[in-house]
Design an enzyme around this catalytic site. Structure first.
Site, PDB file in Angstrom:
ATOM      1  N   THR A  63      -2.403   1.045  -4.258  1.00 29.99           N
ATOM      2  CA  THR A  63      -2.239  -0.175  -3.473  1.00 29.99           C
ATOM      3  C   THR A  63      -2.239  -1.354  -4.433  1.00 29.99           C
ATOM      4  O   THR A  63      -3.112  -1.453  -5.289  1.00 29.99           O
ATOM      5  CB  THR A  63      -3.388  -0.326  -2.454  1.00 29.99           C
ATOM      6  OG1 THR A  63      -3.365   0.820  -1.599  1.00 29.99           O
ATOM      7  CG2 THR A  63      -3.233  -1.580  -1.608  1.00 29.99           C
TER       8      THR A  63
ATOM      9  N   CYS B 106       0.836  -1.192   0.000  1.00 33.28           N
ATOM     10  CA  CYS B 106       0.000   0.000   0.000  1.00 33.28           C
ATOM     11  C   CYS B 106       0.873   1.244   0.000  1.00 33.28           C
ATOM     12  O   CYS B 106       1.548   1.551   0.993  1.00 33.28           O
ATOM     13  CB  CYS B 106      -0.893  -0.071   1.225  1.00 33.28           C
ATOM     14  SG  CYS B 106      -1.842   1.384   1.433  1.00 33.28           S
TER      15      CYS B 106
ATOM     16  N   ASP C 215       7.824   0.319   2.940  1.00 36.44           N
ATOM     17  CA  ASP C 215       8.143   0.006   1.535  1.00 36.44           C
ATOM     18  C   ASP C 215       9.652   0.042   1.306  1.00 36.44           C
ATOM     19  O   ASP C 215      10.199  -0.727   0.520  1.00 36.44           O
ATOM     20  CB  ASP C 215       7.414   0.965   0.577  1.00 36.44           C
ATOM     21  CG  ASP C 215       7.651   2.443   0.871  1.00 36.44           C
ATOM     22  OD1 ASP C 215       8.032   2.790   2.003  1.00 36.44           O
ATOM     23  OD2 ASP C 215       7.435   3.261  -0.052  1.00 36.44           O
ATOM     24  N   ARG C 216      10.328   0.927   2.014  1.00 33.28           N
ATOM     25  CA  ARG C 216      11.780   1.028   1.861  1.00 33.28           C
ATOM     26  C   ARG C 216      12.465  -0.187   2.463  1.00 33.28           C
ATOM     27  O   ARG C 216      13.421  -0.723   1.904  1.00 33.28           O
ATOM     28  CB  ARG C 216      12.280   2.316   2.525  1.00 33.28           C
ATOM     29  CG  ARG C 216      11.551   3.546   2.016  1.00 33.28           C
ATOM     30  CD  ARG C 216      12.007   4.796   2.702  1.00 33.28           C
ATOM     31  NE  ARG C 216      13.363   5.154   2.292  1.00 33.28           N
ATOM     32  CZ  ARG C 216      14.099   6.075   2.895  1.00 33.28           C
ATOM     33  NH1 ARG C 216      13.627   6.722   3.945  1.00 33.28           N
ATOM     34  NH2 ARG C 216      15.302   6.355   2.450  1.00 33.28           N
TER      35      ARG C 216
ATOM     36  N   THR D 138       4.927  25.361 -23.423  1.00 34.44           N
ATOM     37  CA  THR D 138       4.876  25.233 -21.962  1.00 34.44           C
ATOM     38  C   THR D 138       5.033  23.782 -21.514  1.00 34.44           C
ATOM     39  O   THR D 138       5.805  23.479 -20.601  1.00 34.44           O
ATOM     40  CB  THR D 138       3.529  25.789 -21.439  1.00 34.44           C
ATOM     41  OG1 THR D 138       3.355  27.097 -21.973  1.00 34.44           O
ATOM     42  CG2 THR D 138       3.501  25.837 -19.926  1.00 34.44           C
TER      43      THR D 138
HETATM   44  C1  PAU Z   1       9.056   8.024   1.729  1.00 37.55           C
HETATM   45  C2  PAU Z   1       7.782   7.234   1.488  1.00 37.55           C
HETATM   46  C3  PAU Z   1       6.606   8.165   1.384  1.00 37.55           C
HETATM   47  C4  PAU Z   1       7.972   6.502   0.145  1.00 37.55           C
HETATM   48  O1  PAU Z   1       6.869   5.718  -0.143  1.00 37.55           O
HETATM   49  C5  PAU Z   1       7.563   6.184   2.609  1.00 37.55           C
HETATM   50  O2  PAU Z   1       8.621   5.272   2.627  1.00 37.55           O
HETATM   51  C6  PAU Z   1       7.424   6.820   3.970  1.00 37.55           C
HETATM   52  O3  PAU Z   1       6.390   7.312   4.308  1.00 37.55           O
HETATM   53  N1  PAU Z   1       8.523   6.782   4.774  1.00 37.55           N
HETATM   54  C7  PAU Z   1       8.571   7.249   6.138  1.00 37.55           C
HETATM   55  C8  PAU Z   1       9.819   7.985   6.456  1.00 37.55           C
HETATM   56  C9  PAU Z   1      11.106   7.257   6.165  1.00 37.55           C
HETATM   57  O4  PAU Z   1      11.137   6.287   5.403  1.00 37.55           O
HETATM   58  O5  PAU Z   1      12.136   7.656   6.714  1.00 37.55           O
END
Ligand code: PAU
Ligand code: ATP
Ligand code: K
Length: 262
Positions: free
Chosen positions: A12, A7, A109-110, A184
């Site tokens: 999602t 998500c 996600d990271r 543009t």
């Molecule tokens: C940076 C996003 C928005 C990328 O989806 C997400 O990984 C997020 O909300 N991260 C929280 C803060 C962080 O990763 O440090």
């Protein structure tokens, strides 16, 4: 079978994993108001339409939007009779270390991208994900997530121009023919496209410099191929890196934690 849910702030993605391959993938806009029942109607309709008879026994969720997790939990509980694994929650085990400042809640996600990148490519990599934001995640030699970079997403950058400037239209990203735009739309596309090429190059070079070693750069997200077309920015492209990471984390939890079943 596993239902993996990624998500993001914009979209999602639901994928069904049979242990070897993804049998189906569906995408919907992220809306925190959507209830478990609404998700199920949508999912079961698509499954029926595609003739997929999946016996879903497990659910794993990565959500960058905390509010949607409640309804996804209810979906899992009510319709699949299983407690979901939620990446980032204390009871979800990760196969890699996370070495960041104390108290930092890294986007799930990271973390998932990091796990997936390490699983496919090993350590010393930079994972670049072109989502709502563009994230750069740095993976240590041993697979640990050691930090990264968050930049405004491609579509977000174009949207910000449109929102803030009365005379700038809504524009979709594409590779402009020339750097110097003569209308543009071409000017805006050039600013974001070539600006982004520069951003990716500079950030990757600086990460490599700071860490004093060469690192492979792995890209994911719908827009990565558009950039790769023009300049050699990435060593590899993966179209489903986050989903792959979810299967790896699910497997790791199955093998290492007390049962998530009811
Ligand atoms: C940076 C996003 C928005 C990328 O989806 C997400 O990984 C997020 O909300 N991260 C929280 C803060 C962080 O990763 O440090
Ligand atoms: N060739 C293309 N041209 C324009 N837009 C594209 C193209 N391919 C994919 N996209 C769009 O790029 C965006 C990136 O998709 P991706 O799944 O990586 O992230 P997202 O869904 O936008 O973000 P998040 O995961 O943060 O919700 C999507 O909005 C997708 O519709
Ligand atoms: K994403």
């Amino acid at each position: 079978m596993l239902l993996a849910i990624d998500c993001g702030n914009t979209n999602t993605v639901f994928s069904i994993w049979d242990g070897t391959a993804f049998v189906a993938t569906w995408r919907t806009a992220t809306e925190w108001q959507r209830t478990a029942d609404q998700y199920y109607v949508w999912l079961s309709t698509l499954m029926e339409f595609q003739g997929i008879e999946a016996d879903i026994t497990d659910v794993i969720v990565s959500s960058t939007v905390p509010r949607v997790v409640f309804n996804l939990r209810v979906l899992s509980d009510r319709y699949f009779n299983t407690r979901p694994i939620v990446v980032g929650r204390p009871d979800c085990l990760l196969p890699v270390d996370v070495r960041v400042d104390a108290g930092t809640a890294v986007g799930p996600d990271r973390l998932v991208n990091t796990v997936a990148g390490y699983d496919k490519y090993g350590g010393d990599i930079i994972v670049v994900d072109f989502g709502t934001a563009t994230t750069f995640d740095v993976v240590e030699e041993d697979g640990a997530y050691v930090g990264g970079v968050i930049a405004p997403g491609v579509n977000l950058s174009l949207e910000a121009l449109h929102q803030a400037a009365a005379a700038l239209p809504h524009v979709d990203i594409s590779k402009p023919q020339r750097v110097v735009g003569t209308n543009t739309v071409a000017c805006m596309q050039s600013g974001v496209f070539w600006g982004y090429v520069g951003l990716v190059k500079e950030i990757c070079a600086r990460i490599k410099g700071e860490r004093d070693r060469d690192m492979r750069v792995i890209s994911t997200g719908g827009l990565a191929p558009l950039f790769q077309q023009s300049v050699d920015l990435f060593d590899a492209y993966e179209d489903d890196l986050t989903m792959h990471g979810l299967t790896v984390i699910h497997k790791h939890n199955k093998e290492n934690s007390i049962s998530h079943e009811r």
